[in-house]
Design a protein around this motif. Sequence first.
Motif, PDB file in Angstrom:
ATOM      1  N   TRP A  99       0.846  -1.202   0.000  1.00 45.93           N
ATOM      2  CA  TRP A  99       0.000   0.000   0.000  1.00 45.93           C
ATOM      3  C   TRP A  99       0.876   1.244   0.000  1.00 45.93           C
ATOM      4  O   TRP A  99       0.612   2.202  -0.731  1.00 45.93           O
ATOM      5  N   ASN A 100       1.914   1.243   0.807  1.00 42.21           N
ATOM      6  CA  ASN A 100       2.797   2.403   0.925  1.00 42.21           C
ATOM      7  C   ASN A 100       3.527   2.729  -0.373  1.00 42.21           C
ATOM      8  O   ASN A 100       3.977   3.851  -0.567  1.00 42.21           O
ATOM      9  N   ARG A 159      -0.603  -5.492 -11.168  1.00 44.50           N
ATOM     10  CA  ARG A 159       0.109  -6.300 -10.162  1.00 44.50           C
ATOM     11  C   ARG A 159       0.151  -5.603  -8.798  1.00 44.50           C
ATOM     12  O   ARG A 159       0.181  -6.267  -7.769  1.00 44.50           O
ATOM     13  N   GLN A 160       0.175  -4.270  -8.780  1.00 41.71           N
ATOM     14  CA  GLN A 160       0.175  -3.566  -7.497  1.00 41.71           C
ATOM     15  C   GLN A 160      -1.147  -3.756  -6.764  1.00 41.71           C
ATOM     16  O   GLN A 160      -1.156  -3.860  -5.539  1.00 41.71           O
ATOM     17  N   ALA A 165      -3.827  -6.630  -2.186  1.00 41.68           N
ATOM     18  CA  ALA A 165      -4.787  -7.646  -1.744  1.00 41.68           C
ATOM     19  C   ALA A 165      -4.074  -8.797  -1.037  1.00 41.68           C
ATOM     20  O   ALA A 165      -4.541  -9.275   0.008  1.00 41.68           O
ATOM     21  N   LEU A 166      -2.937  -9.244  -1.581  1.00 46.11           N
ATOM     22  CA  LEU A 166      -2.183 -10.329  -0.948  1.00 46.11           C
ATOM     23  C   LEU A 166      -1.629  -9.928   0.420  1.00 46.11           C
ATOM     24  O   LEU A 166      -1.407 -10.781   1.276  1.00 46.11           O
ATOM     25  N   ALA A 167      -1.409  -8.627   0.624  1.00 48.33           N
ATOM     26  CA  ALA A 167      -0.946  -8.125   1.920  1.00 48.33           C
ATOM     27  C   ALA A 167      -2.114  -7.937   2.895  1.00 48.33           C
ATOM     28  O   ALA A 167      -1.925  -7.418   3.985  1.00 48.33           O
ATOM     29  N   ASP A 168      -3.316  -8.370   2.473  1.00 43.53           N
ATOM     30  CA  ASP A 168      -4.534  -8.250   3.279  1.00 43.53           C
ATOM     31  C   ASP A 168      -4.822  -6.795   3.635  1.00 43.53           C
ATOM     32  O   ASP A 168      -5.199  -6.457   4.745  1.00 43.53           O
TER      33      ASP A 168
END
Length: 192
Positions: A99-100, A159-160, A165-168
């Motif tokens: 996100w960052n 991909r970002q 999403a994969l980082a919840d």
Amino acid sequence: MLMALIDVDDPGMLVLPTHRVLFDLTAEQVQQLTAAQLSRYFAVKQVAATDDNTLLAELAQVGSQQPALLVKTADQALLLTINEQGRQLMGESGHSEAWNALDVAMVQHLILETLLHITAEDVAAGKNIRYIHDTQHALQALNNKEAQAIILLNGIPFRQVRDVALADDRMPQKSTYLYPKLITGLVINPLW
């Protein structure tokens, strides 16, 4: 449950930018959009383009190498890339590393929240900010004095979105303008 499965490497699947149009800012807030203030968190480059297409081309060129955004007022156009102090503050956002790394997250956290003190409640109430997909409409709002400033963004690599999403984590508000849209009504039928 209905779902759509998409290949993240499909070159036809795009996440188009949603630009930020700022209005009804106080004099103090407008002062925060100067090169001197923005340089606290960004490397600032004054862009002296003669036309909007040149501005957008420069934004796209820099954005292909690193997150970049363009703050434009009636008096200036500033091309921004995050600096070390900005990275440190993004690390304190409470969000994931994925996100960052988003340019739209930098706008939200560093510019809107930190510099301009525009809260989530202000955004929900429709104060100070509008979202526009069309770049020419955003530029026109500034030229017609319907806005005091605009923040132009590049599209986000698909991909970002996946990495967030994969980082919840959740994408920032108004940052996933997917194109093309699914055909409406294609699979809507009663399930009973």
